[in-house]
Motif scaffolding. Structure first.
Motif, PDB file in Angstrom:
ATOM      1  N   CYS A 174      37.970  13.879 -22.015  1.00 45.15           N
ATOM      2  CA  CYS A 174      38.450  12.733 -21.316  1.00 45.15           C
ATOM      3  C   CYS A 174      37.125  12.008 -20.683  1.00 45.15           C
ATOM      4  O   CYS A 174      37.330  10.789 -20.599  1.00 45.15           O
ATOM      5  N   ILE A 175      36.098  12.907 -20.161  1.00 43.23           N
ATOM      6  CA  ILE A 175      34.949  12.185 -19.430  1.00 43.23           C
ATOM      7  C   ILE A 175      34.225  11.259 -20.483  1.00 43.23           C
ATOM      8  O   ILE A 175      33.246  10.577 -20.067  1.00 43.23           O
ATOM      9  N   LEU A 176      34.334  11.273 -21.771  1.00 41.76           N
ATOM     10  CA  LEU A 176      33.716  10.344 -22.873  1.00 41.76           C
ATOM     11  C   LEU A 176      34.279   8.963 -22.927  1.00 41.76           C
ATOM     12  O   LEU A 176      33.691   8.047 -23.274  1.00 41.76           O
ATOM     13  N   SER A 177      35.433   8.769 -21.999  1.00 44.83           N
ATOM     14  CA  SER A 177      35.982   7.547 -22.158  1.00 44.83           C
ATOM     15  C   SER A 177      35.349   6.555 -21.149  1.00 44.83           C
ATOM     16  O   SER A 177      35.865   5.131 -21.101  1.00 44.83           O
ATOM     17  N   CYS A 178      34.540   6.759 -20.228  1.00 44.71           N
ATOM     18  CA  CYS A 178      33.835   6.054 -19.380  1.00 44.71           C
ATOM     19  C   CYS A 178      32.384   6.602 -19.294  1.00 44.71           C
ATOM     20  O   CYS A 178      31.337   6.475 -19.962  1.00 44.71           O
ATOM     21  N   GLY A 179      32.404   7.462 -18.101  1.00 47.25           N
ATOM     22  CA  GLY A 179      30.775   7.849 -17.338  1.00 47.25           C
ATOM     23  C   GLY A 179      29.736   8.178 -18.333  1.00 47.25           C
ATOM     24  O   GLY A 179      28.694   7.650 -18.377  1.00 47.25           O
ATOM     25  N   VAL A 180      30.114   9.293 -18.795  1.00 51.82           N
ATOM     26  CA  VAL A 180      29.034  10.192 -19.759  1.00 51.82           C
ATOM     27  C   VAL A 180      28.687   9.081 -20.920  1.00 51.82           C
ATOM     28  O   VAL A 180      27.383   8.857 -21.077  1.00 51.82           O
ATOM     29  N   SER A 181      29.604   8.469 -21.700  1.00 51.65           N
ATOM     30  CA  SER A 181      29.260   7.517 -22.713  1.00 51.65           C
ATOM     31  C   SER A 181      28.260   6.458 -22.285  1.00 51.65           C
ATOM     32  O   SER A 181      27.459   5.866 -22.980  1.00 51.65           O
ATOM     33  N   GLY A 196       8.897  10.729 -27.990  1.00 54.93           N
ATOM     34  CA  GLY A 196       7.765  10.781 -27.170  1.00 54.93           C
ATOM     35  C   GLY A 196       7.506   9.885 -25.995  1.00 54.93           C
ATOM     36  O   GLY A 196       6.427   9.741 -25.278  1.00 54.93           O
ATOM     37  N   SER A 197       8.553   8.968 -25.815  1.00 60.07           N
ATOM     38  CA  SER A 197       8.639   7.990 -24.522  1.00 60.07           C
ATOM     39  C   SER A 197       8.556   8.705 -23.222  1.00 60.07           C
ATOM     40  O   SER A 197       9.029   9.762 -23.264  1.00 60.07           O
ATOM     41  N   THR A 198       8.468   7.967 -22.166  1.00 59.71           N
ATOM     42  CA  THR A 198       8.295   7.900 -20.844  1.00 59.71           C
ATOM     43  C   THR A 198       9.574   7.257 -20.097  1.00 59.71           C
ATOM     44  O   THR A 198       9.567   5.988 -20.403  1.00 59.71           O
ATOM     45  N   CYS A 199      10.604   7.965 -19.811  1.00 57.25           N
ATOM     46  CA  CYS A 199      11.679   7.104 -19.140  1.00 57.25           C
ATOM     47  C   CYS A 199      12.024   7.637 -17.705  1.00 57.25           C
ATOM     48  O   CYS A 199      11.511   8.466 -17.103  1.00 57.25           O
ATOM     49  N   ALA A 200      12.649   6.445 -17.064  1.00 50.24           N
ATOM     50  CA  ALA A 200      12.943   6.915 -15.504  1.00 50.24           C
ATOM     51  C   ALA A 200      14.535   6.573 -15.431  1.00 50.24           C
ATOM     52  O   ALA A 200      15.064   5.552 -15.864  1.00 50.24           O
ATOM     53  N   VAL A 201      15.453   7.396 -14.968  1.00 53.18           N
ATOM     54  CA  VAL A 201      16.740   7.024 -14.633  1.00 53.18           C
ATOM     55  C   VAL A 201      17.053   6.969 -13.074  1.00 53.18           C
ATOM     56  O   VAL A 201      16.579   8.147 -12.498  1.00 53.18           O
ATOM     57  N   PHE A 202      17.408   5.917 -12.853  1.00 53.90           N
ATOM     58  CA  PHE A 202      17.767   5.851 -11.424  1.00 53.90           C
ATOM     59  C   PHE A 202      19.369   6.061 -11.075  1.00 53.90           C
ATOM     60  O   PHE A 202      20.178   5.285 -11.483  1.00 53.90           O
ATOM     61  N   GLY A 203      19.529   7.282 -10.159  1.00 56.21           N
ATOM     62  CA  GLY A 203      20.789   7.747  -9.972  1.00 56.21           C
ATOM     63  C   GLY A 203      21.342   8.792 -10.859  1.00 56.21           C
ATOM     64  O   GLY A 203      21.323   8.502 -12.053  1.00 56.21           O
ATOM     65  N   LEU A 204      21.457   9.909 -10.250  1.00 52.77           N
ATOM     66  CA  LEU A 204      22.133  10.971 -11.379  1.00 52.77           C
ATOM     67  C   LEU A 204      23.421  11.454 -11.121  1.00 52.77           C
ATOM     68  O   LEU A 204      23.837  12.598 -10.928  1.00 52.77           O
ATOM     69  N   GLY A 205      24.291  10.483 -10.998  1.00 54.24           N
ATOM     70  CA  GLY A 205      25.834  10.702 -11.146  1.00 54.24           C
ATOM     71  C   GLY A 205      26.155  10.972 -12.411  1.00 54.24           C
ATOM     72  O   GLY A 205      25.238  10.992 -13.403  1.00 54.24           O
ATOM     73  N   THR A 206      27.367  10.802 -12.913  1.00 59.01           N
ATOM     74  CA  THR A 206      27.729  11.099 -14.330  1.00 59.01           C
ATOM     75  C   THR A 206      27.084  10.056 -15.335  1.00 59.01           C
ATOM     76  O   THR A 206      26.666  10.498 -16.332  1.00 59.01           O
ATOM     77  N   VAL A 207      26.912   8.893 -14.792  1.00 59.47           N
ATOM     78  CA  VAL A 207      26.465   7.892 -15.914  1.00 59.47           C
ATOM     79  C   VAL A 207      24.967   8.143 -15.762  1.00 59.47           C
ATOM     80  O   VAL A 207      24.430   8.043 -16.962  1.00 59.47           O
ATOM     81  N   GLY A 208      24.273   8.438 -14.861  1.00 53.60           N
ATOM     82  CA  GLY A 208      22.704   8.605 -14.930  1.00 53.60           C
ATOM     83  C   GLY A 208      22.423   9.841 -15.657  1.00 53.60           C
ATOM     84  O   GLY A 208      21.688   9.842 -16.603  1.00 53.60           O
ATOM     85  N   LEU A 209      23.152  10.869 -15.406  1.00 59.29           N
ATOM     86  CA  LEU A 209      23.042  12.194 -16.073  1.00 59.29           C
ATOM     87  C   LEU A 209      23.346  11.633 -17.814  1.00 59.29           C
ATOM     88  O   LEU A 209      22.681  12.374 -18.670  1.00 59.29           O
ATOM     89  N   GLY A 210      24.401  11.150 -17.933  1.00 64.37           N
ATOM     90  CA  GLY A 210      24.742  10.800 -19.166  1.00 64.37           C
ATOM     91  C   GLY A 210      23.201  10.020 -19.900  1.00 64.37           C
ATOM     92  O   GLY A 210      23.076  10.311 -20.910  1.00 64.37           O
ATOM     93  N   ALA A 211      22.735   9.087 -19.241  1.00 65.41           N
ATOM     94  CA  ALA A 211      21.532   8.582 -19.733  1.00 65.41           C
ATOM     95  C   ALA A 211      20.302   9.571 -19.848  1.00 65.41           C
ATOM     96  O   ALA A 211      19.514   9.273 -21.031  1.00 65.41           O
ATOM     97  N   VAL A 212      20.313  10.387 -19.099  1.00 65.87           N
ATOM     98  CA  VAL A 212      19.098  11.533 -19.082  1.00 65.87           C
ATOM     99  C   VAL A 212      19.330  12.366 -20.531  1.00 65.87           C
ATOM    100  O   VAL A 212      18.306  12.373 -21.280  1.00 65.87           O
ATOM    101  N   MET A 213      20.846  12.634 -20.832  1.00 66.77           N
ATOM    102  CA  MET A 213      21.132  13.426 -21.831  1.00 66.77           C
ATOM    103  C   MET A 213      20.679  12.586 -22.993  1.00 66.77           C
ATOM    104  O   MET A 213      19.967  12.883 -24.195  1.00 66.77           O
ATOM    105  N   GLY A 214      20.911  11.283 -23.249  1.00 66.96           N
ATOM    106  CA  GLY A 214      20.435  10.333 -24.335  1.00 66.96           C
ATOM    107  C   GLY A 214      18.908  10.215 -24.654  1.00 66.96           C
ATOM    108  O   GLY A 214      18.568  10.156 -25.479  1.00 66.96           O
ATOM    109  N   CYS A 215      18.324   9.900 -23.497  1.00 62.12           N
ATOM    110  CA  CYS A 215      16.807  10.048 -23.312  1.00 62.12           C
ATOM    111  C   CYS A 215      16.371  11.351 -24.318  1.00 62.12           C
ATOM    112  O   CYS A 215      15.614  11.272 -25.010  1.00 62.12           O
TER     113      CYS A 215
END
Ligand code: APR
Ligand code: ZN
Length: 384
Positions: A174-181, A196-215
């Protein structure tokens, strides 16, 4: 069991009578689906910060009284005439972003903001025929983001329903229908992060952690995770953060630290909070030549960012997205499969599972920073 098809269903729901007033559990009436609509029995629904923003009345799309909730999975109870892609008993996910499959955007290969998402203000909170399908104590209840999943049954336009694999655990996917995705897609579909890239994710709620997982999925080498809550450090590292930074512990602005740490700026930065100051900071923290900054968090309505345009002249790319750039009907079933093949993590995001009656407590926990994702359920004995 007697069929409910074509009949009004009386069921439990969370009603937001007025903005920011305590939410109440009520018995409501849910009408049968009209043409091109689907009535869904909700099994599990996530608490997303956007529901809280809707409840606070800071989004441009909430009309009260309302049934909030937009991140969920359930089972089709019945369908209206003309619905052919799903039938009673199918497992589905309602989703805030439509995919009508007819408009120019839906026909394009790389854009996902369907024309149907651009609802004019006077139509916000209603189904496409201008009416609602829910009532309580004789009062009309408005829909939220076309989904209203804090109800045991809800009616959703067919463009906002995605059929998924019956074997998928509804209380997880169910959490794929918004935040994580929404976070996960940003580095994959929008920034197209390079290995090999360098990234920064601001905010580590569900949305930010989803971005971390994508990076990490894209092969990023260094992933900065920025959050004022030190409790996020552990889960952030599990999902791929290599450097956790708490801006409250710095003597200077976060972008200056990131620029110094990376010798000139990150390849990509992702703002996953919706804070205008941090949206600017994230822009400044990416490389002046070819760096990209993606706005993922949703700021309160009417907020603005003032910035020095020189920051764009060297060639930074500044953009934003909804739902990670994913097309719901095309991409969500595959994300569900990826979870089942253990290619993406979801269990790690879910800090607790509670009954729908605990909605008030769950919002408090999110606001206090004591939860990442809370999943609410309707069944008394939760076995799917
Ligand atoms: N600096 C750094 N981190 C911050 C700051 C700040 N000034 N303010 C908040 N945070 C952190 C919080 O500590 C929290 O960990 O940002 C995180 C936000 O997480 P959640 O509240 O769980 O929100 P989430 O569901 O991830 O949504 C984030 O995306 O979908 C939108 O509307 C949603 O705008 C919201 C954003
Ligand atoms: Zn469309």
């Amino acid at each position: 069991m007697a069929t409910t098809k074509g009949q009004v269903i009386r069921c439990k729901a969370v009603v937001a009578w007025e903005k920011e007033q305590p939410l109440s559990i009520e018995e409501i009436e849910v009408e049968a689906p009209k043409a091109h609509e689907v009535r869904i029995k909700i099994i599990a629904t996530g608490v997303c910060h956007t529901d809280i923003s809707g409840w606070k009345g800071i989004l441009p799309y909430t009309r009260f009284p309302a049934v909030l909730g937009h991140e969920a999975a359930g089972i089709v109870e019945s369908v209206g005439t003309g619905v052919t892609f799903c039938k009673e008993g199918d497992h589905v996910m309602p989703i805030f972003l439509p995919q009508c499959q007819k408009c120019q955007v839906c026909k394009s290969p790389d854009k996902n903001i369907c024309d149907k998402f651009m609802v004019p203000p006077e139509k916000v909170g209603f189904m496409s025929d201008g009416t609602t399908r829910m009532t309580c104590k004789g009062k009309k209840l408005h829909h939220f983001l076309g989904t209203s999943t804090y109800s045991e049954y809800t009616v959703v336009d067919e463009s906002q329903v995605v059929k998924i694999n019956k074997d998928a655990p509804l209380d997880k996917v169910c959490i794929l229908s918004c935040g994580v995705s929404t976070g996960y897609g940003a580095p994959i579909k929008i920034a197209k992060e390079k290995p090999g890239s360098t990234c920064a994710v601001f905010g580590l709620g569900t949305v930010g952690l989803g971005a971390v997982m994508g990076c990490r999925a894209q092969g990023a080498k260094r992933i900065f995770g920025i959050d004022i809550n030190n409790d996020k450090k552990e889960i952030a590292k599990t999902l791929g953060v290599t450097d956790f930074i708490n801006p409250k512990e710095l003597g200077k602005p976060i972008h200056e630290v990131l620029i110094a740490e990376t010798n000139g700026g990150c390849d990509s930065t992702y703002e996953c909070i919706g804070n205008p100051d941090l949206i600017k900071s994230a822009l400044y923290a990416c490389k002046p030549v070819g760096g990209q900054s993606i706005v993922v968090g949703v700021p309160a309505q009417g907020k603005t960012v003032t910035f020095d345009p020189y920051n764009l002249l060297y060639g930074r790319v500044w953009t934003g997205e909804f739902y990670g750039g994913f097309k719901p009907k095309d991409d969500l079933p595959g994300l569900v499969e990826d979870y089942m093949k253990k290619k993406i993590m979801l269990d790690e995001f879910i800090t607790s599972t509670m009954a729908i009656e605990d909605i008030g407590k769950s919002i408090e926990l999110v606001l206090q920073g004591k939860a990442t994702k809370i999943v609410l359920y309707f069944k008394p004995n939760f076995v799917i």
